[in-house]
Write an enzyme that holds these catalytic residues in place. Structure first.
Site, PDB file in Angstrom:
ATOM      1  CG  ASN A  46      92.881  51.182 -44.534  1.00  0.00           C
ATOM      2  OD1 ASN A  46      91.700  51.138 -44.829  1.00  0.00           O
ATOM      3  ND2 ASN A  46      93.605  50.089 -44.375  1.00  0.00           N
ATOM      4  CD  GLU A  59      92.325  55.801 -37.453  1.00  0.00           C
ATOM      5  OE1 GLU A  59      92.765  55.553 -38.611  1.00  0.00           O
ATOM      6  OE2 GLU A  59      92.466  55.025 -36.504  1.00  0.00           O
ATOM      7  CB  CYS A  88      98.008  53.441 -35.092  1.00  0.00           C
ATOM      8  SG  CYS A  88      98.159  54.921 -36.095  1.00  0.00           S
ATOM      9  CB  CYS A  91      95.496  57.807 -35.819  1.00  0.00           C
ATOM     10  SG  CYS A  91      95.810  57.383 -37.549  1.00  0.00           S
TER      11      CYS A  91
HETATM   12  N1  THU Z   1      95.292  51.541 -40.065  1.00  0.00           N
HETATM   13  C1  THU Z   1      94.417  52.581 -40.019  1.00  0.00           C
HETATM   14  O1  THU Z   1      93.829  52.970 -41.035  1.00  0.00           O
HETATM   15  N2  THU Z   1      94.217  53.186 -38.815  1.00  0.00           N
HETATM   16  C2  THU Z   1      94.830  52.837 -37.642  1.00  0.00           C
HETATM   17  O2  THU Z   1      94.623  53.484 -36.622  1.00  0.00           O
HETATM   18  C3  THU Z   1      95.720  51.676 -37.621  1.00  0.00           C
HETATM   19  C4  THU Z   1      96.008  51.023 -38.921  1.00  0.00           C
HETATM   20  C5  THU Z   1      95.517  50.880 -41.368  1.00  0.00           C
HETATM   21  C6  THU Z   1      96.908  51.020 -41.905  1.00  0.00           C
HETATM   22  C7  THU Z   1      97.014  49.805 -42.798  1.00  0.00           C
HETATM   23  O3  THU Z   1      96.482  50.110 -44.070  1.00  0.00           O
HETATM   24  C8  THU Z   1      96.128  48.778 -42.137  1.00  0.00           C
HETATM   25  O4  THU Z   1      95.307  49.485 -41.222  1.00  0.00           O
HETATM   26  C9  THU Z   1      96.876  47.689 -41.406  1.00  0.00           C
HETATM   27  O5  THU Z   1      97.770  48.206 -40.497  1.00  0.00           O
END
Ligand code: THU
Length: 128
Positions: A46, A59, A88, A91
């Site tokens: 992320n 993802e 989420c 994704c």
């Molecule tokens: N995040 C992801 O990288 N993948 C997910 O499926 C959900 C959330 C990240 C986004 C943000 O940088 C952090 O997690 C907190 O929401």
């Protein structure tokens, strides 16, 4: 041979990907490791923005990075967060569209994992 999935090895790749996360606002680091059909492993993490909604999830970084590097067939994806959280909804949609029904391995940083399919994660996908 390239199509074989070594679950533990893919989780270790996702742990390494998570180390590259840029998450100064949430302090929640996410790592993804995507295995392609030729055995290549693509990392995603992320990456948060000062304009919060423009943040990218690990993802989708992995999937779009793989596609933009010329890969189009995939065999598995591992995700690692501190607590083994599920991906989420955005994704899940992108996984459904670009990965096909490959195993999704969702793990915490201690390698406690569960293996799900995209059908389980997104049982009624949008797809025209
Ligand atoms: N995040 C992801 O990288 N993948 C997910 O499926 C959900 C959330 C990240 C986004 C943000 O940088 C952090 O997690 C907190 O929401």
């Amino acid at each position: 041979m390239e199509n074989m999935i070594n679950t533990e090895a893919l989780i270790i790749e996702a742990i390494a990907a998570r180390e590259k996360a840029v998450a100064p606002y949430s302090n929640y680091r996410v790592g993804a490791a995507l295995q392609t059909s030729d055995g290549t492993i693509i990392h995603g993490c992320n990456i948060e923005s000062k304009a919060y909604p423009t943040t990218l999830c690990a993802e989708r970084v992995a999937i779009f990075s793989a596609i933009s590097s010329g890969h189009s067939r995939f065999t598995a994806m591992a995700l690692v967060t501190e607590d083994g959280a599920m991906p989420c909804g955005s994704c899940r949609q992108i996984m459904y569209e670009f990965l096909g029904d490959v195993p999704i391995i969702v793990s915490d940083i201690h390698q406690n994992y569960q293996e799900l399919t995209i059908s389980e994660l997104l049982p009624h996908p949008f797809g025209k």
